[in-house]
Motif scaffolding. Structure first.
Motif, PDB file in Angstrom:
ATOM      1  N   UNK A  15       0.695  -0.713  -0.152  1.00  0.00           N
ATOM      2  CA  UNK A  15       0.196   0.237  -0.387  1.00  0.00           C
ATOM      3  C   UNK A  15       1.196   1.150  -0.103  1.00  0.00           C
ATOM      4  N   UNK A  16       2.107   1.264   0.462  1.00  0.00           N
ATOM      5  CA  UNK A  16       2.846   2.143   1.046  1.00  0.00           C
ATOM      6  C   UNK A  16       3.646   2.356  -0.445  1.00  0.00           C
ATOM      7  N   UNK A  21       3.644   6.469  -5.799  1.00  0.00           N
ATOM      8  CA  UNK A  21       3.766   6.289  -7.362  1.00  0.00           C
ATOM      9  C   UNK A  21       3.258   7.692  -7.927  1.00  0.00           C
ATOM     10  N   UNK A  22       3.280   8.226  -8.929  1.00  0.00           N
ATOM     11  CA  UNK A  22       3.166   9.623  -8.790  1.00  0.00           C
ATOM     12  C   UNK A  22       2.149   9.334  -9.910  1.00  0.00           C
ATOM     13  N   UNK A  29      -6.055   4.208  -2.580  1.00  0.00           N
ATOM     14  CA  UNK A  29      -5.328   2.853  -2.164  1.00  0.00           C
ATOM     15  C   UNK A  29      -5.624   2.062  -0.992  1.00  0.00           C
ATOM     16  N   UNK A  30      -6.120   1.475  -1.226  1.00  0.00           N
ATOM     17  CA  UNK A  30      -6.001   0.629   0.791  1.00  0.00           C
ATOM     18  C   UNK A  30      -6.730  -0.822   0.446  1.00  0.00           C
ATOM     19  N   UNK A  31      -6.270  -1.781   1.635  1.00  0.00           N
ATOM     20  CA  UNK A  31      -6.692  -3.309   1.127  1.00  0.00           C
ATOM     21  C   UNK A  31      -8.252  -2.810   0.739  1.00  0.00           C
ATOM     22  N   UNK A  92      -1.180   3.618 -14.461  1.00  0.00           N
ATOM     23  CA  UNK A  92       0.783   4.217 -14.051  1.00  0.00           C
ATOM     24  C   UNK A  92       1.068   3.516 -12.296  1.00  0.00           C
ATOM     25  N   UNK A  93       0.733   2.226 -12.292  1.00  0.00           N
ATOM     26  CA  UNK A  93       1.358   1.303 -11.551  1.00  0.00           C
ATOM     27  C   UNK A  93       2.814   0.836 -12.782  1.00  0.00           C
TER      28      UNK A  93
END
Length: 155
Positions: A15-16, A21-22, A29-31, A92-93
């Motif tokens: 998650x971190x 990321x740009x 973002x989360x679970x 993006x990822x």
């Protein structure tokens, strides 16, 4: 009384790293997918599920998990899923895995958890479209391998 020592784990690290990321906002973002679709529909959301695969080194503290990353997007005023938004978020990822600035990066984890360092990140599957969602969400899924170490006790 025994004090429980907090230790970094794959869920926190994944998650971190994604939040760093740009083009990705921390709130994207989360679970767990937020229950209020309106909170994330326009810009999309990344959900992380650890435990898909991977391994741990036997003699030193290198973790090599594979986590599932799901990119969601929704259009509240239409039943037509916004595939382009979910695809762009996933890309993006993907781009983040090729950017050397995102590797060997030290991450600050929440709370009193020790920092961690992601050494490498790469996809082990091509992002795939997941059609036929009942809620008309656009969703892409891919599997991301992270190689990371905890910096617990590092100075």
């Amino acid at each position: 009384m025994t004090t429980v020592v907090k230790r970094a784990n794959t869920e926190l690290v994944a998650v971190a790293w994604l939040r760093s990321l740009d083009g990705i906002e921390p709130g994207q973002v989360a679970t767990t997918l937020p229950s209020k679709t309106a909170d994330w529909a326009e810009n999309g959301f990344l959900q992380v599920t650890p435990g898909i695969g991977g391994s741990m080194q036997l003699h030193y503290a290198l973790r090599e998990p594979v986590v599932q990353v799901e990119a969601y997007a929704a259009r509240l005023d239409s039943g037509k899923p916004p595939w382009n938004v979910a695809a762009s978020l996933m890309e993006a990822v993907v781009a983040g895995t090729y950017d050397e600035a995102n590797l060997q990066r030290t991450l600050t984890l929440p709370g009193a958890f020790p920092a961690a360092r992601v050494l490498t990140a790469h996809f082990v599957s091509e992002p795939r479209r997941m059609p036929d969602d009942v809620a008309s969400y656009a969703r892409y899924v891919a599997d991301l391998a992270l190689h990371w170490i905890s910096l617990e006790g590092a100075s």
